[in-house]
Scaffold this motif. Structure first.
Motif, mmCIF file in Angstrom:
data_model
loop_
_atom_site.group_PDB
_atom_site.id
_atom_site.type_symbol
_atom_site.label_atom_id
_atom_site.label_comp_id
_atom_site.label_asym_id
_atom_site.label_seq_id
_atom_site.Cartn_x
_atom_site.Cartn_y
_atom_site.Cartn_z
ATOM 1 N N ASN A 17 -1.911 -1.794 -1.344
ATOM 2 C CA ASN A 17 -1.643 -3.237 -1.343
ATOM 3 C C ASN A 17 -1.067 -3.731 -0.008
ATOM 4 N N GLY A 18 -1.576 -3.207 1.094
ATOM 5 C CA GLY A 18 -1.117 -3.624 2.406
ATOM 6 C C GLY A 18 0.140 -2.917 2.873
ATOM 7 N N TRP A 19 0.744 -2.071 2.039
ATOM 8 C CA TRP A 19 1.975 -1.363 2.378
ATOM 9 C C TRP A 19 1.643 0.052 2.831
ATOM 10 N N THR A 20 2.084 0.435 4.033
ATOM 11 C CA THR A 20 1.889 1.796 4.526
ATOM 12 C C THR A 20 2.868 2.705 3.811
ATOM 13 N N GLY A 81 -12.789 12.108 19.864
ATOM 14 C CA GLY A 81 -12.511 13.313 19.103
ATOM 15 C C GLY A 81 -11.629 13.115 17.885
ATOM 16 N N THR A 82 -11.421 11.863 17.485
ATOM 17 C CA THR A 82 -10.546 11.571 16.343
ATOM 18 C C THR A 82 -11.259 10.659 15.354
ATOM 19 N N LEU A 83 -11.133 11.004 14.088
ATOM 20 C CA LEU A 83 -11.629 10.152 13.009
ATOM 21 C C LEU A 83 -10.416 9.539 12.327
ATOM 22 N N LEU A 84 -10.354 8.221 12.308
ATOM 23 C CA LEU A 84 -9.270 7.512 11.636
ATOM 24 C C LEU A 84 -9.760 7.061 10.275
ATOM 25 N N LEU A 85 -8.997 7.392 9.232
ATOM 26 C CA LEU A 85 -9.350 6.990 7.873
ATOM 27 C C LEU A 85 -8.148 6.339 7.207
ATOM 28 N N VAL A 86 -8.434 5.376 6.356
ATOM 29 C CA VAL A 86 -7.423 4.776 5.492
ATOM 30 C C VAL A 86 -7.699 5.305 4.091
ATOM 31 N N LEU A 87 -6.652 5.759 3.423
ATOM 32 C CA LEU A 87 -6.771 6.246 2.058
ATOM 33 C C LEU A 87 -5.989 5.314 1.156
ATOM 34 N N GLU A 88 -6.655 4.809 0.133
ATOM 35 C CA GLU A 88 -6.005 3.895 -0.807
ATOM 36 C C GLU A 88 -6.166 4.426 -2.218
ATOM 37 N N PRO A 89 -5.215 4.080 -3.106
ATOM 38 C CA PRO A 89 -5.426 4.416 -4.515
ATOM 39 C C PRO A 89 -6.519 3.526 -5.102
ATOM 40 N N THR A 90 -7.284 4.065 -6.046
ATOM 41 C CA THR A 90 -8.323 3.260 -6.692
ATOM 42 C C THR A 90 -7.701 2.137 -7.505
ATOM 43 N N SER A 92 -3.899 0.191 -7.698
ATOM 44 C CA SER A 92 -2.614 0.090 -7.018
ATOM 45 C C SER A 92 -1.494 0.738 -7.826
ATOM 46 N N GLY A 93 -0.745 1.603 -7.156
ATOM 47 C CA GLY A 93 0.394 2.254 -7.788
ATOM 48 C C GLY A 93 0.067 3.507 -8.578
ATOM 49 N N CYS A 94 -1.199 3.956 -8.594
ATOM 50 C CA CYS A 94 -1.555 5.114 -9.421
ATOM 51 C C CYS A 94 -1.155 6.441 -8.786
ATOM 52 N N TRP A 95 -0.814 6.458 -7.499
ATOM 53 C CA TRP A 95 -0.216 7.635 -6.866
ATOM 54 C C TRP A 95 0.644 7.192 -5.701
ATOM 55 N N GLN A 96 1.511 8.105 -5.279
ATOM 56 C CA GLN A 96 2.397 7.837 -4.152
ATOM 57 C C GLN A 96 2.228 8.942 -3.128
ATOM 58 N N TRP A 97 2.468 8.598 -1.897
ATOM 59 C CA TRP A 97 2.351 9.538 -0.796
ATOM 60 C C TRP A 97 3.520 10.524 -0.807
ATOM 61 N N HIS A 98 4.671 10.045 -1.262
ATOM 62 C CA HIS A 98 5.896 10.854 -1.337
ATOM 63 C C HIS A 98 6.497 10.710 -2.730
ATOM 64 N N THR A 99 7.537 11.487 -2.996
ATOM 65 C CA THR A 99 8.260 11.342 -4.262
ATOM 66 C C THR A 99 9.076 10.052 -4.214
ATOM 67 N N TYR A 136 6.445 -0.606 -2.256
ATOM 68 C CA TYR A 136 5.677 -0.955 -3.445
ATOM 69 C C TYR A 136 6.083 -0.191 -4.711
ATOM 70 N N PRO A 137 6.270 1.144 -4.671
ATOM 71 C CA PRO A 137 6.594 1.834 -5.926
ATOM 72 C C PRO A 137 7.979 1.506 -6.477
ATOM 73 N N MET A 138 8.805 0.828 -5.697
ATOM 74 C CA MET A 138 10.159 0.500 -6.148
ATOM 75 C C MET A 138 10.316 -0.974 -6.512
ATOM 76 N N ARG A 139 9.267 -1.740 -6.497
ATOM 77 C CA ARG A 139 9.380 -3.189 -6.698
ATOM 78 C C ARG A 139 10.008 -3.567 -8.030
ATOM 79 N N ARG A 140 9.891 -2.708 -9.028
ATOM 80 C CA ARG A 140 10.473 -3.023 -10.334
ATOM 81 C C ARG A 140 11.960 -2.712 -10.388
ATOM 82 N N GLU A 141 12.437 -1.980 -9.414
ATOM 83 C CA GLU A 141 13.854 -1.615 -9.353
ATOM 84 C C GLU A 141 14.686 -2.863 -9.051
#
Length: 169
Positions: A17-20, A81-90, A92-99, A136-141
């Protein structure tokens, strides 16, 4: 004929959702002839993200349909020599990059820095809320509840006549 041993660097940025979501994941010396599906498998093993919940894009916003995941990464936009990719959840909020603890510690650190900059008088809770945005994963807090979780670090003072809250170290 293309060199079958050609390697590239693949840099993956996770965005929801636009949040890194955190720092980039960099794979060095990846064979340029592996498929995007193979790369998704590597990311899944590294970050424990289900492959069926991944969506790839080429920056800034060109989606790579799942039907093209069987193509080698050399078919995509490799520059210097570099491929840049953006990875998004299918979804929003279905996974997190960190705990979630990672994000809590990150926010706590930002709060301490902000209150420290405010000086001995501290900062009003309203000003702190405006300066610190929850990821984003803490917005409900609840913001105030979050600050109250750390009484050994952040002290809340409530002014009885106005109800205004101040945060100090």
């Amino acid at each position: 004929m293309k060199n079958l041993n050609e390697t590239v660097q693949v840099t993956v940025t996770a965005i929801d959702n636009g949040w890194t979501m955190g720092e980039e994941l960099v794979f060095k010396n990846i064979n340029s002839h592996i498929t995007l599906a193979d790369l998704a498998e590597k990311i899944s093993r590294t970050k424990c993200i289900p492959i069926n919940r991944m969506k790839f894009k080429l920056p800034p916003s060109k989606s790579i349909p799942r039907e093209r995941w069987d193509k080698s990464i050399s078919h995509f936009d490799i520059r210097d020599g570099t491929l840049l990719l953006v990875l998004e959840p299918t979804l929003s909020g279905c996974w997190q990059w960190h705990t979630i603890d990672y994000y809590w510690n990150q926010i706590l650190q930002k709060m301490v820095e902000t209150v420290t900059k405010a000086g001995d008088d501290g900062i009003s809770m309203d000003d702190l809320k405006e300066l610190i945005q929850f990821p984003y994963p803490m917005r409900r807090e609840c913001f105030v509840s979050f600050v109250r979780k750390y009484p050994d670090v952040l002290h809340i003072e409530t002014l009885m006549h106005s109800g205004e809250m101040h945060v100090q170290l």
